[in-house]
Design a protein around this motif. Structure first.
Motif, PDB file in Angstrom:
ATOM      1  N   TYR A  60       0.728  -1.224  -0.084  1.00 15.01           N
ATOM      2  CA  TYR A  60       0.003  -0.173  -0.054  1.00 15.01           C
ATOM      3  C   TYR A  60       0.687   1.361   0.069  1.00 15.01           C
ATOM      4  CZ  TYR A  60      -4.476  -2.457   0.744  1.00 15.01           C
ATOM      5  OH  TYR A  60      -5.484  -3.374   0.698  1.00 15.01           O
ATOM      6  N   ASN A  61       1.924   1.145   0.612  1.00  8.14           N
ATOM      7  CA  ASN A  61       2.860   2.502   0.837  1.00  8.14           C
ATOM      8  C   ASN A  61       3.419   2.974  -0.826  1.00  8.14           C
ATOM      9  OD1 ASN A  61       3.735   4.298   2.636  1.00  8.14           O
ATOM     10  ND2 ASN A  61       5.749   3.136   3.065  1.00  8.14           N
ATOM     11  N   ASN A  62       3.696   1.607  -1.315  1.00  6.98           N
ATOM     12  CA  ASN A  62       4.298   1.958  -2.672  1.00  6.98           C
ATOM     13  C   ASN A  62       3.380   2.195  -3.744  1.00  6.98           C
ATOM     14  OD1 ASN A  62       7.367   1.475  -2.942  1.00  6.98           O
ATOM     15  ND2 ASN A  62       6.738  -0.086  -1.330  1.00  6.98           N
ATOM     16  N   ILE A  63       2.262   1.625  -3.905  1.00  4.43           N
ATOM     17  CA  ILE A  63       1.052   1.963  -4.478  1.00  4.43           C
ATOM     18  C   ILE A  63       0.745   3.546  -4.365  1.00  4.43           C
ATOM     19  CG2 ILE A  63      -1.288   1.988  -4.986  1.00  4.43           C
ATOM     20  CD1 ILE A  63      -1.148  -1.020  -4.922  1.00  4.43           C
ATOM     21  N   ASN A  64       0.658   4.126  -3.163  1.00  5.47           N
ATOM     22  CA  ASN A  64       0.381   5.296  -2.816  1.00  5.47           C
ATOM     23  C   ASN A  64       1.532   6.255  -3.231  1.00  5.47           C
ATOM     24  OD1 ASN A  64      -2.126   4.821  -1.405  1.00  5.47           O
ATOM     25  ND2 ASN A  64      -1.325   4.936   0.463  1.00  5.47           N
ATOM     26  N   ALA A  65       2.479   5.806  -3.079  1.00  6.37           N
ATOM     27  CA  ALA A  65       3.854   6.561  -3.493  1.00  6.37           C
ATOM     28  C   ALA A  65       3.868   6.774  -5.130  1.00  6.37           C
ATOM     29  CB  ALA A  65       5.132   6.100  -3.074  1.00  6.37           C
ATOM     30  N   CYS A  66       3.661   5.797  -5.990  1.00  9.31           N
ATOM     31  CA  CYS A  66       3.384   5.981  -7.245  1.00  9.31           C
ATOM     32  C   CYS A  66       2.604   6.950  -7.872  1.00  9.31           C
ATOM     33  CB  CYS A  66       3.154   4.534  -7.927  1.00  9.31           C
ATOM     34  SG  CYS A  66       4.504   3.240  -7.788  1.00  9.31           S
ATOM     35  N   VAL A  67       1.161   7.166  -6.970  1.00 13.09           N
ATOM     36  CA  VAL A  67       0.324   7.842  -7.553  1.00 13.09           C
ATOM     37  C   VAL A  67       0.918   9.395  -7.126  1.00 13.09           C
ATOM     38  CG1 VAL A  67      -1.949   8.562  -7.066  1.00 13.09           C
ATOM     39  CG2 VAL A  67      -1.344   6.231  -7.369  1.00 13.09           C
ATOM     40  N   LEU A  68       1.439   9.514  -6.097  1.00 15.62           N
ATOM     41  CA  LEU A  68       1.897  10.764  -5.583  1.00 15.62           C
ATOM     42  C   LEU A  68       2.835  11.229  -6.246  1.00 15.62           C
ATOM     43  CD1 LEU A  68       1.524  10.158  -1.620  1.00 15.62           C
ATOM     44  CD2 LEU A  68       0.014  11.521  -3.035  1.00 15.62           C
TER      45      LEU A  68
END
Length: 367
Positions: free
Chosen positions: A228-236
């Motif tokens: 979840y941390n890296n999915i959010n990071a990709c979007v941000l």
């Protein structure tokens, strides 16, 4: 999962099973066994983290691609892909690979979002610091993570710190400023790099604090947190790359078809996957404070490796600054451990008194 798989690695067992299983295991195992596991986790963190720093330095400094956000975005994207691959492999080869389900849930993603914002700030400032300074001085900038941990623990958690611990922080600060001074004397000081290094130190402390807070949202599972941390990071990262004009620089980069470049980028993503895991694992096995101290000590070892590798010549005061950071961090750890031991010793008699009072109440026929 059969017993043979569980016995294969106690550390991996705790990582996959979550916080409840780890707590049950911690109650039944000896102090020696737990110490060995903690030492193994810390050593694994050191190895992966040091390799990651040198690899990122190569990607940001040697490839002439002025797009640090894109480099970090790609590493996060590879991490997400590896989570999916590991999940599929665990389905088809359950006897060989064990990995939790990482199905995307919007509610969980929102709960992890505060940590993700701190996470992208931490890795971005780390990479920007590496871009402007060498690996050796990058270490000194990161030494302030312990100081920021004390400050932020007071501001966020309202936890006070003893005078002895504050004096240790003063030694760390002295080592930091001496290192900055010696870089200036050598003519290699970059104030931009110092600025990003200080911000990275603050984000490291925040990341440790928020990791503990969001663990319940992912059922205490490090792999789900990484997913979840890296999915959010990709979007941000996408709007940030647009704001800083990195898409144009990427399009004009002449090594986009170079297989070696993409191999190194992908390798960086693999280590990004590993560092996210071992960082969370170290925090889970120890504490945010111990994680920060371990990171500082690792950074000092990293400095020695960088100086030897680059055949650099550093002054006595430059080395003194690094020793001040290391000794200050070590002393801080010792002070905090003694304080915790004192608190635990004081709590035991109180608990015994309560038990006696309760026992007396139960046995009193007049009640």
């Amino acid at each position: 999962m059969n017993r043979i798989q569980w016995k294969r690695s106690k550390i991996l067992r705790m990582a996959f099973a979550g916080s409840e299983s780890m707590d049950e295991e911690g109650r039944n195992e000896s102090f020696l066994m737990r110490s060995i596991k903690i030492a193994g986790v810390v050593a694994l963190y050191w190895m992966i983290s040091i390799t990651m720093v040198f690899l990122n330095n190569y990607l940001l400094d040697k490839n002439e691609l002025d797009a640090p956000l894109f480099v970090t975005f790609y590493q996060c994207l590879v991490t997400v892909g590896l989570c999916w691959v590991m999940q599929l492999l665990s389905i088809f080869c359950p006897k060989v690979i064990v990995f939790p389900s990482v199905k995307f849930d919007l509610k969980t993603s929102r709960e992890v979002l505060p940590l993700s914002i701190v996470f992208i700030s931490m890795i971005t400032f780390n990479n920007l610091c590496l871009k402007h300074v060498g690996v050796a001085f990058y270490t000194v900038g990161r030494s302030l993570s312990t100081v920021f941990n004390v400050l932020l623990s007071y501001v966020i958690l309202k936890q006070t710190t003893s005078l002895q611990a504050l004096l240790c922080c003063g030694v760390i600060l002295g080592g930091f400023w001496l290192g900055v001074d010696q870089e200036g004397v050598a003519g290699s000081l970059s104030w931009t790099g110092v600025f990003f290094g200080v911000l990275a130190s603050a984000c490291v402390s925040l990341n440790a604090i928020y990791t503990k807070k969001v663990m319940p949202a992912v059922e205490g599972n490090i792999w789900r947190l990484s997913f979840y941390n890296n999915i959010n990071a990709c979007v941000l990262f996408l709007p940030l790359m647009l704001i800083f004009g990195e898409f144009g620089r990427i399009a004009s980069f002449d090594r986009l078809t170079d297989l070696t470049f993409w191999s190194m980028m992908t390798l960086g993503g693999v280590f990004g996957f590993a560092i996210g895991y071992v960082t969370g694992l170290q925090i889970k096995f120890t504490s945010p404070l111990t994680h920060n101290v371990s990171g500082t000590a690792k950074a000092c070892a990293q400095t020695v490796i960088a100086v030897v590798y680059n055949s650099s010549s550093k002054s006595f005061l430059w080395w003194t600054s690094n020793m001040m950071v290391l000794c200050g961090s070590s002393a801080y750890t010792w002070v905090k451990s003694m304080e915790m031991k004192t608190q635990k010793t004081a709590q035991v008699p109180m608990d015994s008194t309560k038990e006696k009072l309760l026992a007396g109440e139960k046995s009193d026929p007049g009640v």
